[in-house]
Design a protein around this motif. Structure first.
Motif, short mmCIF file in Angstrom:
data_model
loop_
_atom_site.label_atom_id
_atom_site.label_comp_id
_atom_site.label_asym_id
_atom_site.label_seq_id
_atom_site.Cartn_x
_atom_site.Cartn_y
_atom_site.Cartn_z
N ALA A 41 55.29 17.73 78.06
CA ALA A 41 54.37 18.85 77.88
C ALA A 41 52.95 18.34 77.64
O ALA A 41 52.74 17.35 76.93
CB ALA A 41 54.82 19.71 76.70
N HIS A 42 51.99 19.02 78.24
CA HIS A 42 50.59 18.66 78.04
C HIS A 42 50.19 18.97 76.61
O HIS A 42 50.74 19.86 75.96
CB HIS A 42 49.70 19.43 79.03
CG HIS A 42 48.32 18.91 79.13
ND1 HIS A 42 47.30 19.29 78.27
CD2 HIS A 42 47.76 18.01 79.99
CE1 HIS A 42 46.18 18.66 78.60
NE2 HIS A 42 46.43 17.88 79.65
N GLU A 43 49.20 18.24 76.11
CA GLU A 43 48.76 18.42 74.73
C GLU A 43 48.25 19.83 74.44
O GLU A 43 48.23 20.27 73.29
CB GLU A 43 47.66 17.41 74.39
CG GLU A 43 46.40 17.53 75.25
CD GLU A 43 45.37 16.46 74.93
OE1 GLU A 43 45.61 15.68 73.99
OE2 GLU A 43 44.34 16.42 75.62
N GLY A 62 51.93 16.31 88.97
CA GLY A 62 51.21 17.43 89.56
C GLY A 62 51.38 18.72 88.81
O GLY A 62 50.82 19.75 89.20
N LEU A 63 52.13 18.70 87.71
CA LEU A 63 52.31 19.92 86.91
C LEU A 63 51.14 20.16 85.96
O LEU A 63 51.11 21.16 85.26
CB LEU A 63 53.62 19.85 86.13
CG LEU A 63 54.88 19.87 86.99
CD1 LEU A 63 56.13 19.72 86.12
CD2 LEU A 63 54.97 21.16 87.81
N GLN A 64 50.19 19.24 85.94
CA GLN A 64 48.94 19.46 85.21
C GLN A 64 47.80 18.85 86.01
O GLN A 64 47.97 17.81 86.65
CB GLN A 64 49.00 18.87 83.79
CG GLN A 64 49.05 17.35 83.71
CD GLN A 64 47.68 16.69 83.78
OE1 GLN A 64 46.65 17.32 83.48
NE2 GLN A 64 47.64 15.44 84.21
N THR A 65 46.65 19.50 85.98
CA THR A 65 45.46 18.99 86.66
C THR A 65 44.27 18.90 85.71
O THR A 65 43.13 18.73 86.13
CB THR A 65 45.08 19.89 87.86
OG1 THR A 65 44.93 21.24 87.42
CG2 THR A 65 46.15 19.83 88.94
N VAL A 66 44.55 19.02 84.41
CA VAL A 66 43.49 18.90 83.40
C VAL A 66 43.04 17.45 83.28
O VAL A 66 41.85 17.14 83.27
CB VAL A 66 43.97 19.44 82.03
CG1 VAL A 66 42.92 19.19 80.96
CG2 VAL A 66 44.30 20.92 82.13
N SER A 67 44.00 16.56 83.16
CA SER A 67 43.71 15.13 83.05
C SER A 67 43.89 14.47 84.40
O SER A 67 44.91 14.67 85.06
CB SER A 67 44.66 14.48 82.03
OG SER A 67 44.57 15.10 80.77
N HIS A 68 42.89 13.70 84.81
CA HIS A 68 42.96 13.03 86.10
C HIS A 68 42.02 11.84 86.10
O HIS A 68 41.20 11.67 85.19
CB HIS A 68 42.60 13.99 87.24
CG HIS A 68 41.28 14.67 87.07
ND1 HIS A 68 40.08 14.05 87.35
CD2 HIS A 68 40.96 15.91 86.61
CE1 HIS A 68 39.07 14.88 87.09
NE2 HIS A 68 39.58 16.02 86.63
N LYS A 126 46.74 28.46 82.19
CA LYS A 126 45.41 28.29 82.77
C LYS A 126 44.58 27.37 81.87
O LYS A 126 44.67 27.44 80.65
CB LYS A 126 44.72 29.65 82.90
CG LYS A 126 45.40 30.59 83.87
CD LYS A 126 44.79 31.98 83.84
CE LYS A 126 45.18 32.71 82.55
NZ LYS A 126 44.75 34.13 82.57
N ALA A 127 43.76 26.53 82.48
CA ALA A 127 42.95 25.59 81.71
C ALA A 127 41.76 25.17 82.54
O ALA A 127 41.54 25.67 83.65
CB ALA A 127 43.79 24.38 81.32
N HIS A 128 40.97 24.24 81.99
CA HIS A 128 39.84 23.65 82.70
C HIS A 128 39.85 22.14 82.46
O HIS A 128 40.29 21.67 81.40
CB HIS A 128 38.51 24.23 82.21
CG HIS A 128 38.33 25.68 82.54
ND1 HIS A 128 38.73 26.69 81.69
CD2 HIS A 128 37.81 26.29 83.64
CE1 HIS A 128 38.47 27.86 82.24
NE2 HIS A 128 37.90 27.65 83.42
N ALA A 185 48.11 23.44 83.30
CA ALA A 185 48.84 22.42 82.56
C ALA A 185 50.22 22.95 82.19
O ALA A 185 50.38 24.14 81.88
CB ALA A 185 48.07 22.03 81.30
N ASN A 186 51.20 22.07 82.22
CA ASN A 186 52.56 22.44 81.81
C ASN A 186 52.69 22.33 80.30
O ASN A 186 52.26 21.35 79.69
CB ASN A 186 53.60 21.56 82.49
CG ASN A 186 53.43 20.09 82.17
OD1 ASN A 186 52.37 19.52 82.41
ND2 ASN A 186 54.48 19.45 81.66
N ILE A 187 53.30 23.32 79.69
CA ILE A 187 53.43 23.31 78.23
C ILE A 187 54.87 23.11 77.80
O ILE A 187 55.22 23.34 76.63
CB ILE A 187 52.83 24.58 77.59
CG1 ILE A 187 53.46 25.83 78.19
CG2 ILE A 187 51.32 24.59 77.77
CD1 ILE A 187 53.06 27.09 77.41
#
Length: 533
Positions: A37-39, A179-185, A148-150, A159-161
């Protein structure tokens, strides 16, 4: 927190009409992958849930088979006392020995298709399965909700939670879902100079890429004219190719044999042009020329796109050195499963004799945040299967002679918090991977004067250091055909192979006599390195 999760489950079922939350609980026959899970999960609310139709592109990463055998082979191939010393596997060898079976792959393909994913494609080495879908399909396939995030640049992201899970029957096949999150890249590691040719009177000035062989004393070391070198890039390569032609024409060099390998859907981004210019022109300048320069062009700098690009370079097994002037906080890469994915891809590359030369970053000792100061490195520089290249401030004298180097204050370098120390890393302390291995010029003020969009521009950053080392190792390969992965050799050669960097700090680490986290062994003296191998 449990109440928050329950409310999110209720909202999800009502809004998206997909699988019930009970299907993803611990008591069901689903198994957690390396994608966690994303932070942002800690602060998520039901209002943050992404629409079911939110587009999602994923790379399902398959587990290597016989992983312990691969690790044993890598160790043996770098052991002078082993019969396998200097042995390299072919791409077909690695598929036969370590890739998942066609049946395992087909089971995952069927699972994705049933969940609603489309455009499902399998990589030639069967290590990745690419697919397009949406948040609803991701929930169905992996029992994870997206919010939803930025990202750090303010762009829309998701981001996946929840940890990504797969049905128990797929658990022995699937490593992670990238690919389940695009916040961190990842981001590029270049910095522009204030102006071209700065501080000439101090010896700290910009350099034409063709002067670096003189500065680092290449002497009569063979050029890399027989070696194919790769560059991990993204977007549209039209302008970087034009700028490379302008560079070779302006410097009276032969035209470079180039190839663009588009990985996935062709990208249109051109914001990375200065980066790919820096990489390509400095590889050509420092190497004295290469047999071929291959641009592996991902369609973005998302973790899923880069994982696919790394895998393409390894699956192709054409480039013996691959430059990566990119990175992100290793904590993020570890959390979303891309570290697990990329490490096994890099390991396959090592078994084939490939070397990934990776920038350590331009954020000092802590890639993960600006404050408080810490010591967490950039990934993939912290991978045990790459060479991590830190940066210096270079001083030159008459005739582009090397006069001195100090640590560039923004150069990355610090112990990994999660990656294990490889057997070949004989310096540093503890049980985790130590970053960096070597260092090359990176200060923008002593950086490289290249052609960007048709005009001269001066850039530095560890995005300069990594291609300088990539070109150096390509020259080593030209003179020593049996060499493969560079890192173990760098720890075995005599210390006169390097300019020891003994002063400067990156905020958390300090350059000292001998190997150190901030600068590794220092910068290469090319003729000495060549004679000591």
């Amino acid at each position: 927190m449990q109440m928050k999760k329950s409310s999110l489950c209720v909202a999800l079922v009502a809004a998206l009409g997909v699988m019930t939350c009970a299907q993803a609980t611990a008591g069901t026959p689903w198994k957690t992958t390396a994608t966690h899970a994303h932070e942002l999960a800690a602060t998520a609310t039901a209002a943050d849930l992404a629409d079911a139709s939110t587009p999602v592109h994923i790379e399902v990463v398959m587990k290597l088979q016989n992983r312990s055998t691969l690790d044993d082979f890598i160790a043996a191939s770098h052991n002078p006392n082993s019969a396998a010393y200097h042995t390299k596997l072919s791409a077909s060898d690695t598929v036969a020995m370590f890739s998942p079976s066609a049946a395992q792959v087909q089971a995952v393909v069927d699972h994705l298709s049933k969940a609603g994913f489309s455009h499902i494609t399998v990589a030639p080495n069967r290590m990745l399965i690419s697919a397009d879908g949406n948040a609803g399909a991701a929930q169905t396939a992996f029992a994870t909700r997206l919010i939803k995030a930025h990202d750090a640049e303010g762009r829309d992201a998701y981001a996946n939670i929840d940890d990504a899970k797969v049905p128990a029957e797929l658990a022995d096949s699937v490593l992670s879902v990238v690919g389940l999150q695009t916040v961190s890249h990842a981001h590029t590691m270049l910095k522009p100079a204030d102006r071209v040719g700065t501080n000439a009177t101090t010896g700290v000035t910009g350099h034409n890429p063709t002067t670096f062989p003189t500065i680092y004393n290449a002497g009569s070391t063979p050029t890399a004219s027989t070696i194919t070198v790769g560059i991990i890039s993204d977007g549209d390569m039209t302008q970087p190719l034009k700028d490379l032609t302008s560079f070779t024409t302006a410097n009276g060099l032969p035209a470079v044999n180039t190839q663009v390998v588009v990985v996935g859907t062709p990208g249109t981004d051109t914001s990375g042009t200065p980066e790919w210019d820096l990489d390509s022109q400095d590889i050509v300048g420092m190497s004295g020329g290469v047999a071929k320069l291959m641009f592996y062009a991902a369609n973005s700098l998302s973790n899923s796109a880069l994982t696919a690009a790394y895998n393409q370079a390894v699956s192709d097994n054409q480039a013996r050195v691959i430059n990566v002037s990119l990175g992100e906080c290793e904590t993020s890469a570890h959390s979303d499963g891309s570290m697990a994915a990329d490490d096994q891809i890099f390991a396959l590359g090592v078994s084939q004799g490939q070397t990934f030369s990776v920038s350590t970053g331009d954020s000092g000792s802590n890639e993960c945040s600006k404050a408080p100061r810490g010591t967490t490195p950039s990934y993939p520089a912290s991978s045990p299967y790459v060479v991590a290249v830190s940066g210096t401030t270079l001083t030159t004298g008459t005739g582009n002679s090397w006069a001195g180097e100090t640590l560039w204050s923004k150069a990355g370098g610090s112990p990994s918090t999660v990656e294990p120390k490889p057997s070949w890393q004989t310096q540093g302390g503890g049980t985790t991977r130590d970053v960096a291995d070597v260092a090359m010029d990176a200060d923008p003020n002593s950086g490289s004067i290249i052609i960007v969009n048709g005009s001269n521009a001066q850039y530095g950053g560890t995005s300069l250091a990594a291609p300088l080392f990539a070109a150096t190792w390509a020259r080593m390969l030209a003179g020593h055909s049996t060499l493969g992965f560079a890192a173990p050799h760098l720890y075995q050669v005599a210390t006169n192979s390097y300019h020891d960097i003994t002063s400067g700090s990156n905020g958390g680490e300090t350059a000292t006599t001998g190997w150190d986290y901030a600068s590794g062994f220092g910068s290469t003296i090319v003729t000495n390195l060549n004679s000591n191998l």
